[in-house]
Motif scaffolding. Sequence first.
Motif, PDB file in Angstrom:
ATOM      1  N   UNK A 155       2.924  -2.851   4.956  1.00  0.00           N
ATOM      2  CA  UNK A 155       2.302  -3.896   4.137  1.00  0.00           C
ATOM      3  C   UNK A 155       1.194  -3.302   3.270  1.00  0.00           C
ATOM      4  N   UNK A 156       0.395  -2.417   3.831  1.00  0.00           N
ATOM      5  CA  UNK A 156      -0.681  -1.794   3.053  1.00  0.00           C
ATOM      6  C   UNK A 156      -0.104  -0.898   1.954  1.00  0.00           C
ATOM      7  N   UNK A 157       1.000  -0.223   2.231  1.00  0.00           N
ATOM      8  CA  UNK A 157       1.643   0.593   1.209  1.00  0.00           C
ATOM      9  C   UNK A 157       2.172  -0.291   0.077  1.00  0.00           C
ATOM     10  N   UNK A 158       2.761  -1.428   0.434  1.00  0.00           N
ATOM     11  CA  UNK A 158       3.203  -2.390  -0.584  1.00  0.00           C
ATOM     12  C   UNK A 158       2.031  -2.789  -1.469  1.00  0.00           C
ATOM     13  N   UNK A 159       0.891  -3.077  -0.851  1.00  0.00           N
ATOM     14  CA  UNK A 159      -0.278  -3.499  -1.612  1.00  0.00           C
ATOM     15  C   UNK A 159      -0.807  -2.381  -2.509  1.00  0.00           C
ATOM     16  N   UNK A 160      -0.737  -1.164  -2.023  1.00  0.00           N
ATOM     17  CA  UNK A 160      -1.159  -0.009  -2.827  1.00  0.00           C
ATOM     18  C   UNK A 160      -0.307   0.107  -4.083  1.00  0.00           C
ATOM     19  N   UNK A 161       1.007   0.003  -3.922  1.00  0.00           N
ATOM     20  CA  UNK A 161       1.909   0.088  -5.066  1.00  0.00           C
ATOM     21  C   UNK A 161       1.757  -1.129  -5.991  1.00  0.00           C
ATOM     22  N   UNK A 162       1.501  -2.305  -5.401  1.00  0.00           N
ATOM     23  CA  UNK A 162       1.299  -3.507  -6.206  1.00  0.00           C
ATOM     24  C   UNK A 162       0.041  -3.373  -7.060  1.00  0.00           C
ATOM     25  N   UNK A 163      -1.022  -2.848  -6.475  1.00  0.00           N
ATOM     26  CA  UNK A 163      -2.263  -2.672  -7.230  1.00  0.00           C
ATOM     27  C   UNK A 163      -2.065  -1.672  -8.358  1.00  0.00           C
TER      28      UNK A 163
END
Length: 315
Positions: A187-195
């Motif tokens: 989930x944190x990796x998803x957020x990193x890529x989303x940002x």
Amino acid sequence: MGFASINVSVITLAKSFNLPYLSAYLNSLGASYTNGANFASAGATIRFPSPIIPASGGYSPFYLDVQYQQFMQFKDRSQIIRKQGGKFAKLMPKEDYFRKALYTFDIGHNDLGAGFFSNMSIEEVKATVPDIVNRFSIYVKNIYEVGGRSFWIHSTGPIGCLAYILTGFPSAEKDSAGCAKQHNEVARYFNYKLKEAVFQLRKDFPSAAFTYVDVYSVKYSLFSEPKKYGFELPLITCCGYGGKYNYSDAAGCGETITVNNTKMVVGSCDNPSVRVDWDGAHYTEAANKFVFDRISTGAFSDPPIPLNMACHRNV
């Protein structure tokens, strides 16, 4: 305008502006859309889902592409209705509202969940994230091309803290809060890529306002420090039945089940106002309010501007 897998954020957002709740696009004839429209669908994904409801564990057929197509239909047809006049014309938004609207997105959580439950390894699910985020960016660009200029984009939450993940993967390594550690890492990796994607959108479209909202941090605090914020038993489902986390996909909230030859309805816990997890996959109303009250201030946004300034171009 709201595009999401669940519509809690859209509903609370409208209320914060002292506006009526946004009508769902698929509401019956006669709904008012003068303040916007809600295209959210429970169980929605960014990518085409597999399996689709009503298959066991299925996801909504109204994934992001369908939500976008519905938006385009709404944009065109609402103006046709306005030009025709009559009693329904006043229920439609004016043409310039689409340029002035705040487009909100809270989606991606179910794409990760679908991966976890499709016999993929943690690393395999993680490897799908760039494509998921790229597809998301395409739809944001498409909305920009038809006039959208203000975007409020949520990160995904700590999926590894929810009972449906903890029950589905009982042997997963836990962190200090009792959440599934590797699932949250995805989930944190998803957020990193989303940002990263939001930053790129700002470069590509400097005349638009893109706000990235760190929902993950706020939601995780409910699991890591529940007592500090007046909550308890954050990992335990409020409306559920069975097992360590009071959750079973065979005994969902509101369903009728048989226990010791007696039929019973799976109902709510005694005090939902102090609980975090509602039904194993969604948050309680109290938890959602807690999250919204914090993110609306801008303290968890990039740039750090409050919600009521989100329609202004980021400087």
